[in-house]
Design a protein around this motif. Structure first.
Motif, PDB file in Angstrom:
ATOM      1  N   ASP A 470      -7.326  -9.730  -7.536  1.00  0.00           N
ATOM      2  CA  ASP A 470      -6.424  -9.091  -8.494  1.00  0.00           C
ATOM      3  C   ASP A 470      -5.968  -7.727  -7.998  1.00  0.00           C
ATOM      4  O   ASP A 470      -5.770  -6.807  -8.806  1.00  0.00           O
ATOM      5  N   VAL A 471      -5.795  -7.577  -6.697  1.00  0.00           N
ATOM      6  CA  VAL A 471      -5.335  -6.304  -6.148  1.00  0.00           C
ATOM      7  C   VAL A 471      -3.889  -6.064  -6.588  1.00  0.00           C
ATOM      8  O   VAL A 471      -3.042  -6.951  -6.485  1.00  0.00           O
ATOM      9  N   LEU A 472      -3.608  -4.863  -7.094  1.00  0.00           N
ATOM     10  CA  LEU A 472      -2.258  -4.470  -7.493  1.00  0.00           C
ATOM     11  C   LEU A 472      -1.838  -3.286  -6.648  1.00  0.00           C
ATOM     12  O   LEU A 472      -2.545  -2.283  -6.571  1.00  0.00           O
ATOM     13  N   GLY A 473      -0.678  -3.421  -5.990  1.00  0.00           N
ATOM     14  CA  GLY A 473      -0.193  -2.350  -5.146  1.00  0.00           C
ATOM     15  C   GLY A 473       0.386  -1.184  -5.927  1.00  0.00           C
ATOM     16  O   GLY A 473       0.487  -1.212  -7.159  1.00  0.00           O
ATOM     17  N   GLU A 474       0.791  -0.142  -5.196  1.00  0.00           N
ATOM     18  CA  GLU A 474       1.402   1.039  -5.794  1.00  0.00           C
ATOM     19  C   GLU A 474       2.603   1.439  -4.953  1.00  0.00           C
ATOM     20  O   GLU A 474       2.609   1.262  -3.726  1.00  0.00           O
ATOM     21  N   VAL A 475       3.614   1.984  -5.624  1.00  0.00           N
ATOM     22  CA  VAL A 475       4.800   2.489  -4.925  1.00  0.00           C
ATOM     23  C   VAL A 475       4.971   3.959  -5.278  1.00  0.00           C
ATOM     24  O   VAL A 475       4.561   4.407  -6.358  1.00  0.00           O
ATOM     25  N   PRO A 476       5.574   4.748  -4.395  1.00  0.00           N
ATOM     26  CA  PRO A 476       5.749   6.177  -4.673  1.00  0.00           C
ATOM     27  C   PRO A 476       6.759   6.431  -5.781  1.00  0.00           C
ATOM     28  O   PRO A 476       7.618   5.590  -6.070  1.00  0.00           O
ATOM     29  N   ASP A 477       6.648   7.603  -6.388  1.00  0.00           N
ATOM     30  CA  ASP A 477       7.581   7.966  -7.449  1.00  0.00           C
ATOM     31  C   ASP A 477       9.008   8.094  -6.931  1.00  0.00           C
ATOM     32  O   ASP A 477       9.964   8.008  -7.711  1.00  0.00           O
ATOM     33  N   ALA A 478       9.158   8.313  -5.627  1.00  0.00           N
ATOM     34  CA  ALA A 478      10.494   8.498  -5.065  1.00  0.00           C
ATOM     35  C   ALA A 478      11.271   7.197  -4.943  1.00  0.00           C
ATOM     36  O   ALA A 478      12.470   7.218  -4.642  1.00  0.00           O
ATOM     37  N   ALA A 479      10.613   6.062  -5.183  1.00  0.00           N
ATOM     38  CA  ALA A 479      11.316   4.782  -5.074  1.00  0.00           C
ATOM     39  C   ALA A 479      12.374   4.675  -6.165  1.00  0.00           C
ATOM     40  O   ALA A 479      12.139   5.079  -7.311  1.00  0.00           O
ATOM     41  N   PRO A 480      13.544   4.134  -5.846  1.00  0.00           N
ATOM     42  CA  PRO A 480      14.595   3.993  -6.872  1.00  0.00           C
ATOM     43  C   PRO A 480      14.107   3.124  -8.025  1.00  0.00           C
ATOM     44  O   PRO A 480      13.332   2.189  -7.842  1.00  0.00           O
TER      45      PRO A 480
END
Length: 877
Positions: A470-480
């Motif tokens: 159940d690994v959930l990734g993360e994206v930076p706040d700068a992503a559109p």
């Protein structure tokens, strides 16, 4: 180095990822090209951001229809991700070269439309298309042996490409290896005059396949070759092949995953070739053989994709020189190495549909990488592959240790000896099966035998938590992101409500401001069709100030957020606009009442006036008592929710009171002359209205009026038995019906002249369901005696008709209640009459209190409470 470095991989393969990194380190290409949508070039730099945590995915959606979307997932062990990070770390240009998402989304929509328009059912002759039948093992024997097609040899076109010549009766039909396929020679202006005029091909009229698409049929000498207009071309009618499965079968494996593990994933440092590029060359040769045999293998869209990749590869070679690296699916390597002209590739792309798209990075999960999620390039064991890629050494030993930790967390007895023995067994199984290293199959078999005692129950937990994960990734706040997504992310951070891939329970106390804010957010998202949380029955409290939710974040919810962005830029404004629009367009009264309930739960004060106007309009026009009864419970619940949330619900209360009055007037006539299904439905409405009126603000006259309605229903012979019985039971529970009167009504309903089916329906209404009917019979001997006497008097020919109804009624009771009822019936009626609980004569129970046995518990009670004899005496008094 001459020519590009073509690195054919399997998406999400740790062995491929390690091999790609080694090949890039050895070659140091001037640029890296990745199979992916070119719109992602503007976002690729974010892969180096510290906040970026795979698995992640590129999400593209149509601007005018956000629900039309596509994902390109990447895990830490994906070769494409490894190549991107390698290029960014060394400041090497990296680009995506696949077909643009603008074309992919448009093509997918066109294919969906074509599938919807295509009639279902088999081909006109009732048989599978030629290529499909060949794949299924059906050969074709033509008039000329050169035309024979043998299962396993592929289609005729594939055999010609592989160097098999054709000498036909007419020289124009001859195909010579090295001169290109027959279709290619026709395109070059070579005409064909066949024995049958239908086969004639004239230069300038297009190829045979093109003429078939235009509606020209072909009737061949052998019926197997017939082509009927409207059945698509032979290539398009062919089956889709899995190249990995074909190679595995050729190598003698029955499991493609096991073959891939043995050949690629288990290639440790000692098994690598001197040249890191050697494995890619061997895999490319294998794929070239498959492409020669199967063509595009049923993946018709690949032709356009590969044409675009070749165009991008030519542009990169011109800009960076020879030696650029291309990381793509191994299936595409032969097509990228093929010698084609720029004009031919552009011709394949000419006229492709296109839509305006937007793209961003979104978090992904291991569960969504799994094949069962519907993702085409999915794998069966993302958690296992992530483990193989991440551990530095001794993967089997580390995996067994991880499994042991999970089982210990679940309170299972797993020792170090279990781990040691499981590792030994896995290695032994690998040696017996001739595998280079213990794979997932061997480790799973060893875990089942050693740690799970042969049971698959704990093994299911291991598959879910570790093998898939159940690994959930993360994206930076700068992503559109769309404005609504940004507002949702802000609210999630401020409320400490982090999205998680693992399903979890959330209990809220609405008296606390933070919990109330979480509840509002979750209800607003549900109104926007963003199903992050689902309400569940709370534990430990039945009050309105508590809520329980089941939360689970899925990557597809990002698409739902994008879709909901058309309603507003914040969660509040979007939910308000959606509620107002739904209220105006709703036609059913129950739909508007449910919406009013949602607005109160989500605390949307600006939407309530619009919803209330629509509710008043629908309520005034709807004369169906069933609709009114269906709508009232939601209004009553809304009034309770309004109280706990301090919301002004005066207008809502007026509408609810008006509905209740109309139901009291119209319900008795509506319950007359109903069939069995209608009576069952009306019984449900009766329960809902009874509960709802109890929740409405205290109005004595309304309660009295409802009691009068129930009395009328219970006594009216024209009302179905299930409704009469239910009305009598509701009156008894409310104290508006004496026990003697209830017994009289039951005696009338079970009189000998009553049809057995009607009597059984009355019993179901009176004692059926989970509302304590069984305990009522346990504690009232007269009612039980009446039921027993009626049941024993049912004629044999009618008993089989009422048995299913009675079984459904009594099967709803708890096992203890059923056991007690059986014991009471077995012992027979009591010696005295009257309520059983009023005296010591209840059958199946003792005649009175046994003081000696009761006193025996006092020492234990004293020990548990920690009190002395004097205190205990006070308690017993």
């Amino acid at each position: 180095m001459t020519g590009p470095l073509l690195l054919g991989v399997r998406h999400h393969g740790p062995g491929s990822a390690r091999a790609v990194r080694a090949a890039l380190d050895a070659a140091s290409p001037p640029a890296v090209l990745i199979e992916g949508p070119p719109e992602g070039d503007a976002l690729v730099a974010l892969a180096a951001d510290e906040q970026m945590r795979p698995p992640v995915a590129l999400l593209a959606h149509a601007v005018d229809d956000p629900g039309r979307a596509a994902f390109w997932p990447l895990a830490e062990f994906s070769p494409e991700w490894v190549a991107i990070r390698w290029a960014l770390e060394r400041e090497v240009p990296v680009r995506f070269i696949d077909l643009p998402a603008a074309h992919s989304l448009a093509l997918a929509a066109a294919e969906e439309s074509a599938d919807a328009a295509r009639p279902e059912g088999p081909a006109p002759d009732g048989e599978e298309p030629l290529l499909g039948r060949v794949s299924a093992g059906v050969g074709v024997e033509a008039a000329d042996p050169e035309w024979d097609v043998v299962p396993g040899q592929g289609s005729l076109e594939g055999r010609v490409s592989a160097g098999v010549g054709v000498e036909a009766a007419d020289p124009e039909w001859d195909v010579v290896p090295g001169q290109g396929s027959f279709e290619g020679r026709v395109s070059a202006g070579v005409g064909v005059e066949a024995a049958d005029p239908e086969w004639d091909v004239v230069p300038g009229q297009g190829s045979l396949e093109g003429r078939v698409s235009a509606g020209v049929g072909v009737e061949a000498a052998d019926p197997e070759w017939d082509v009927v207009p409207g059945q698509e071309s032979l290539e398009a009618r062919g089956v889709r092949i899995d190249p990995i499965a074909v190679l595995a079968e050729t190598a003698g494996y029955d499991d493609p995953e096991r073959w891939w593990e043995d050949v690629i994933e288990h290639r440790g440092p000692g098994g690598q070739a001197d040249d890191p590029r050697a494995p890619f060359a061997a895999l490319g040769e294998a794929m070239a053989a498959l492409r020669e045999m199967y063509g595009h293998g049923g993946h018709e869209r690949d032709l356009a994709r590969e044409a675009h990749m070749r165009i991008q590869l030519r542009a990169a070679n011109k800009e960076f020189g020879d030696g650029v690296a291309v990381v793509c699916g191994a299936w595409h390597v032969p097509a990228l190495a093929a010698k084609t002209t720029l004009a031919a590739d552009k011709a394949l792309l000419k006229g492709l549909p296109k839509v305006k798209t937007e793209m961003t990075w979104v978090p992904w999960t291991h569960r969504r990488l799994a094949r069962h999620s519907g993702y085409g390039a999915g794998i069966d064991s993302p958690g296992w592959y992530g483990h193989l890629f991440g551990v530095p050494d001794r993967p089997v030993e580390r995996w067994m240790t991880k499994v042991a930790g999970l089982l210990r967390d679940e309170d299972r007895m797993v020792s170090s000896a279990h781990v040691i023995e499981a590792v030994r067994l896995a290695d032994t199984l690998a040696a017996m099966r001739g595998r280079p290293l213990a794979g997932l199959t061997e480790t799973t078999d060893a875990i089942r035998a050693v740690m799970c005692d042969g049971s698959d129950v704990p093994l299911d937990l291991i598959r879910d938590r570790l093998i898939v994960g159940d690994v959930l990734g993360e994206v930076p706040d700068a992503a559109p992101a769309v404005p609504l997504q940004r507002d949702l992310s802000r609210l999630q951070r401020s409320l400490r409500l982090k999205p998680e891939a693992l399903e979890r329970e959330l209990d809220l106390d609405l008296r606390k401001e933070t919990d109330a804010a979480k509840s509002r957010l979750l209800h607003r998202l549900r109104l926007l069709a963003i199903g992050w949380g689902e309400p569940v029955t709370g534990r430990g409290s039945t009050g309105t100030f508590r809520e329980s939710w089941r939360l689970r974040w899925e990557p597809e919810l990002f698409v739902r957020v994008a879709e909901a962005g058309v309603w507003g830029t914040t969660v509040l404004t979007a939910a308000t606009a959606k509620a107002e629009n739904t209220a105006v367009s709703a036609t059913a009264l129950a739909e508007v009442t449910a919406l009013a309930e949602q607005c109160l739960l989500a605390e949307l004060p600006d939407a309530l006036p619009v919803v209330m106007r629509a509710l008043a309009d629908r309520a005034a026009l709807d004369a169906d008592v069933g609709h009114l009864a269906q709508a009232l419970p939601a209004l009553a619940r809304s009034l309770r929710y309004g109280d706990v949330r301090s919301t002004d619900t005066a207008a809502l209360g007026e509408v609810a009171a008006g509905l209740a009055e109309r139901i009291c007037v119209g319900l008795p006539p509506a319950c007359t002359g109903l069939d069995a299904d209608g009576a069952a439905e009306m019984r449900g409405h009766l329960d809902g209205v009874h509960t709802a009126i109890g929740l409405l603000p205290k109005a004595p006259e309304l309660g009295e009026r409802w009691g009068s309605v129930l009395h009328r229903l219970a006594a009216r012979d024209t009302v179905p038995g299930v409704i009469r019985g239910r009305a009598a039971r509701l009156l008894l529970d409310d104290g508006r019906l004496a026990e003697d009167e209830a017994a009289r009504l039951m005696a009338l309903a079970l009189a000998p002249g009553t049809p057995p089916a009607e009597a059984a329906a009355w019993i179901e209404g009176f004692v059926g369901g989970a509302s304590g009917g069984g305990m009522l019979l346990v504690h009232d001997e007269r009612l039980l005696t009446l039921v027993d006497a009626w049941l024993t008097g049912v004629p044999a020919d009618a008993f089989t008709d009422v048995l299913p109804l009675l079984r459904r009624t009594f099967s709803a009771y708890e096992s203890g209640v059923r056991r007690t009822l059986g014991e009471l019936v077995r012992r027979g009626p009591a010696a005295a009459s009257g309520p059983v609980h009023a005296g010591p004569t209840m059958p199946g129970f003792g005649p009175g209190l046994d003081g000696e046995r009761a006193d025996a518990v006092l020492p234990v009670l004293q020990l548990l409470l920690g009190i002395d004899d004097n205190d205990l005496a006070g308690v017993t008094r």
